[in-house]
Design an enzyme around this catalytic site. Structure first.
Site, PDB file in Angstrom:
ATOM      1  N   GLU A  36      -6.748  16.757   8.050  1.00 18.91           N
ATOM      2  CA  GLU A  36      -5.398  17.021   8.521  1.00 18.91           C
ATOM      3  C   GLU A  36      -5.035  18.424   8.034  1.00 18.91           C
ATOM      4  OE1 GLU A  36      -3.021  13.769   7.140  1.00 18.91           O
ATOM      5  OE2 GLU A  36      -1.237  14.588   8.109  1.00 18.91           O
ATOM      6  N   ARG A  47     -14.309   6.876  -1.817  1.00 19.05           N
ATOM      7  CA  ARG A  47     -13.924   8.274  -1.996  1.00 19.05           C
ATOM      8  C   ARG A  47     -14.387   8.774  -3.365  1.00 19.05           C
ATOM      9  NH1 ARG A  47      -8.731  10.316  -1.685  1.00 19.05           N
ATOM     10  NH2 ARG A  47      -8.516   9.246   0.268  1.00 19.05           N
ATOM     11  N   LYS A  53      -3.292  15.359  -2.604  1.00 19.81           N
ATOM     12  CA  LYS A  53      -2.655  16.576  -2.096  1.00 19.81           C
ATOM     13  C   LYS A  53      -1.281  16.781  -2.717  1.00 19.81           C
ATOM     14  CE  LYS A  53      -4.873  16.874   2.409  1.00 19.81           C
ATOM     15  NZ  LYS A  53      -4.799  16.379   3.776  1.00 19.81           N
TER      16      LYS A  53
HETATM   17  P1  ATP Z   1      -3.810  12.933   3.312  1.00 23.30           P
HETATM   18  O1  ATP Z   1      -4.286  11.995   4.380  1.00 23.30           O
HETATM   19  O2  ATP Z   1      -2.941  12.333   2.281  1.00 23.30           O
HETATM   20  O3  ATP Z   1      -3.240  14.190   3.844  1.00 23.30           O
HETATM   21  P2  ATP Z   1      -6.616  13.158   2.679  1.00 23.30           P
HETATM   22  O4  ATP Z   1      -7.197  13.514   1.353  1.00 23.30           O
HETATM   23  O5  ATP Z   1      -6.965  11.874   3.286  1.00 23.30           O
HETATM   24  O6  ATP Z   1      -5.075  13.351   2.460  1.00 23.30           O
HETATM   25  P3  ATP Z   1      -7.486  14.358   5.123  1.00 23.30           P
HETATM   26  O7  ATP Z   1      -7.315  15.743   5.589  1.00 23.30           O
HETATM   27  O8  ATP Z   1      -6.883  13.285   5.923  1.00 23.30           O
HETATM   28  O9  ATP Z   1      -6.950  14.342   3.647  1.00 23.30           O
HETATM   29  O10 ATP Z   1      -9.019  14.051   4.864  1.00 23.30           O
HETATM   30  C1  ATP Z   1     -10.031  14.399   5.747  1.00 23.30           C
HETATM   31  C2  ATP Z   1     -11.245  13.569   5.494  1.00 23.30           C
HETATM   32  O11 ATP Z   1     -11.702  13.724   4.161  1.00 23.30           O
HETATM   33  C3  ATP Z   1     -10.959  12.098   5.688  1.00 23.30           C
HETATM   34  O12 ATP Z   1     -11.990  11.548   6.484  1.00 23.30           O
HETATM   35  C4  ATP Z   1     -10.960  11.526   4.315  1.00 23.30           C
HETATM   36  O13 ATP Z   1     -11.412  10.216   4.321  1.00 23.30           O
HETATM   37  C5  ATP Z   1     -11.906  12.464   3.564  1.00 23.30           C
HETATM   38  N1  ATP Z   1     -11.545  12.522   2.151  1.00 23.30           N
HETATM   39  C6  ATP Z   1     -10.364  12.866   1.618  1.00 23.30           C
HETATM   40  N2  ATP Z   1     -10.377  12.747   0.273  1.00 23.30           N
HETATM   41  C7  ATP Z   1     -11.619  12.317  -0.069  1.00 23.30           C
HETATM   42  C8  ATP Z   1     -12.277  11.994  -1.309  1.00 23.30           C
HETATM   43  N3  ATP Z   1     -11.655  12.085  -2.487  1.00 23.30           N
HETATM   44  N4  ATP Z   1     -13.557  11.582  -1.259  1.00 23.30           N
HETATM   45  C9  ATP Z   1     -14.198  11.497  -0.081  1.00 23.30           C
HETATM   46  N5  ATP Z   1     -13.653  11.769   1.108  1.00 23.30           N
HETATM   47  C10 ATP Z   1     -12.376  12.179   1.137  1.00 23.30           C
HETATM   48 MG    MG Z   2      -6.071  11.411   5.383  1.00 19.94          MG
END
Ligand code: ATP
Ligand code: MG
Length: 571
Positions: free
Chosen positions: A49, A274, A284
């Protein structure tokens, strides 16, 4: 916007990681899908995102998705999941792309945006309305939340749930036409308000947001929710394996429901654990707080777990890829030791970084029997095991600097460095012997050490074969260059700062010593040629990088990437 709990930094045991992780459960699934003929080409995606910077957790997902595409000769799409115009920014999108490329991955022509599909998603929403599978709800967001029920109690159906398809279609079209203010209505999927899975209790599909979108401008004033957009985007792109983190497991039935209700190609979603990394935070919200409240200098502060921060710190893409490989991919939430990540960069830099000498806390040494105007030059290997990395010239003169803690007036047993009456080897140069100390009378501070050198020990070995135990680094006082050195350390003092175990305010665990800025450090002159972003091993000190932001040719700034050895495991 996602509805999953993102802040699930639960307390768990830190697990040991076995170093060889040749396969994982996702690879097993793919092998089976290829064997059975279910798929011929593997298509994955990384769907960030654009509302923040990528961090080391994202790197795990990037390495997994792009790594599968690479190893199975398939493809991995980069999809910017830009369904929420109020939180997103083009600047974030550009940095995300830079970070993925920096890690060494390439999406080729497969860059997509969820907003590319707004037209199709809208049409599909109308289709669901016509099929009686979606309805316009006039309740407020609060009312919707309050009537969702709980884990043990069913929700309450909306009074607007049984509108006719005609009425729903009319209202939805007017939502899209901009007739209603933000928050006045939503489109909901008509599934089951009594489902044990909360995600299936008539989830919201569209909300009204009169907001300009970075990509689609003012074309839309209704925007799809993550759960409605994601699976359909996967379907449009022909994704075969839609891989996400465990908190989306409970969303999978909804993911499948939309695809089935629409009767379109249905990719399969798989969830993995994760990455949780000790001594840092990754949510974030918390990273934003660190930046906003100036606990760090910015998103690219070298202590941040963001990829821009890690790049500035001196982490190499290879070290991060290697780390992701080493920790593997599983289905159980666990914590990974920061020490593993640090080992990965140490290993990579040990092979790649040229060596140099720098004195971080200088103490002047005068070599009394060395003539004032004499000069010596030594050829030093840039890397002890890689002759191909060449040599450099290290100048020597009557006055040199050594590390203040390499001299002790009253040395304990086992101290093999410089002390009154003792001999030590100056790396590449000569053997010197301490003949005296000059002190500040009032404070007792050592101002200077006096030595004599052995002219027959050029290169560091004594002509008479006597053994010299200690070797220390040094720089010539006249030839060396002044520099600022920043000693970075871990951002937090406890392994799981974001977890409940450590108490509610994670910021109380910030490491007050995570940055020490030292001025007046002295570098060997060859380091003047370092360009911002160049890394070195400062002998006996650790790995350092010329800071990409603040280092200037006439005012070098070097930052410590990592110490030579893990200094935390003993603590
Ligand atoms: P948010 O959804 O709160 O903005 P997010 O960390 O999920 O935060 P995204 O941009 O949605 O951020 O994440 C993009 C991809 O990265 C998603 O597929 C998510 O599952 C993966 N991802 C995010 N954080 C982790 C992590 N700590 N370990 C592994 N994969 C992650
Ligand atoms: Mg996310």
């Amino acid at each position: 916007m996602t509805t999953a709990t993102q802040d699930s930094e639960k307390v768990q045991e830190t697990v040991a990681v076995d170093s060889a992780a040749p396969t994982n459960f996702i690879r097993n699934i793919i092998d089976e899908d290829l064997r059975s003929g279910k798929h011929r080409t593997i298509v994955t995606r990384f769907p960030p995102e654009p509302n923040g910077y990528l961090h080391i957790g994202h790197a795990k997902s990037i390495c997994l998705n792009f790594g599968l595409a690479r190893d199975y000769a398939g493809r991995c799409h980069l999809r910017l999941d830009d369904t929420n115009p109020t939180k997103e920014d083009v600047e974030f999108s550009e940095t995300i792309k830079d970070s993925v490329r920096w890690l060494g991955f390439d999406w080729g022509e497969h860059l997509y945006h969820a907003s590319d599909y707004f037209g199709q998603l809208y049409q599909w929403a109308e289709e669901l309305i016509k099929k009686g599978k979606a309805y316009v709800d006039d309740q407020t967001a609060d009312q919707i939340r309050e009537t969702r029920g709980t884990l043990t109690e069913a929700g309450t159906e909306s009074p607007f749930r049984n509108r006719t398809s005609e009425e729903n279609l009319d209202l939805f079209q007017r939502m899209r036409a901009g007739e209603f203010p933000d928050g006045s209505r939503v489109l909901r999927a008509k599934i089951d308000m009594a489902s044990p899975n909360m995600n299936l209790r008539d989830p919201v599909m569209y909300r009204i947001l009169h907001s300009t979108h970075p990509h689609t401008g003012d074309d839309w004033c209704i925007y799809p929710m993550y759960d409605y957009a994601h699976g359909q985007s996967d379907s449009i792109e022909g994704i075969t394996h839609s891989i996400c983190t465990l908190e989306f497991q409970d969303h999978r039935p909804l993911y499948d429901w939309f695809l089935e209700a629409l009767g379109i190609y249905a990719p399969r979603q798989y969830e993995f654990a994760r990455l949780n990394l000790t001594y840092t935070v990754m949510s974030k919200r918390k990273l934003l707080e660190l930046v906003r409240d100036r606990y760090v200098s910015g998103w690219d502060d070298p202590r941040m777990p963001t990829l821009v921060g890690m790049q500035r710190r001196g982490y190499t893409p290879a070290s991060i890829r290697n780390f992701c490989e080493r920790i593997g991919v599983g289905k159980n939430d666990s914590w990974i030791e920061m020490g593993i990540l640090e080992d990965c960069v140490r290993e990579d830099l040990n092979e790649k970084a040229p060596r140099a000498m720098a004195v971080i806390d200088p103490l002047r040494v005068v070599i009394e029997n060395y003539p004032e105007d004499a000069r010596d030059e030594f050829e030093a290997l840039n890397h002890p095991n890689e002759p191909a990395m060449g040599t450099r010239t290290v100048p020597f003169s009557r006055e040199i600097f050594i590390e203040r803690d390499d001299f002790l007036e009253d040395p304990p047993k086992g101290f093999f460095r410089l002390a009154p009456g003792r001999e030590v080897r100056l790396r590449y140069a000569y053997i010197v012997k301490c003949t005296g100390v000059v002190k500040d009378e009032a404070s007792g501070e050592i101002l200077e050490v006096r030595c004599s050198y052995d002219p027959d020990s050029r290169g560091g070995s004594a002509a008479d074969g006597r053994k010299i135990k200690g070797t220390i680094h040094w720089v010539s006082a006249d030839h060396s260059v002044a520099a600022e050195v920043r000693l970075y350390d871990r951002l937090f003092t406890v392994p799981q700062p974001g977890s409940d175990k450590e108490g509610p305010d994670w910021k109380t665990f910030l490491n007050a010593d995570s940055l020490k800025t030292l001025s007046g450090c002295r570098l060997e002159p060859s380091l003047l040629e370092a360009k911002p972003g160049d890394s070195f091993q400062f002998e006996r000190q650790g790995y350092f990088i010329a800071d990409s932001v603040d280092s200037k040719p006439d005012a070098p700034v070097f930052s410590r990437i990592v110490t030579l050895r893990d200094s935390w495991s003993k603590k």
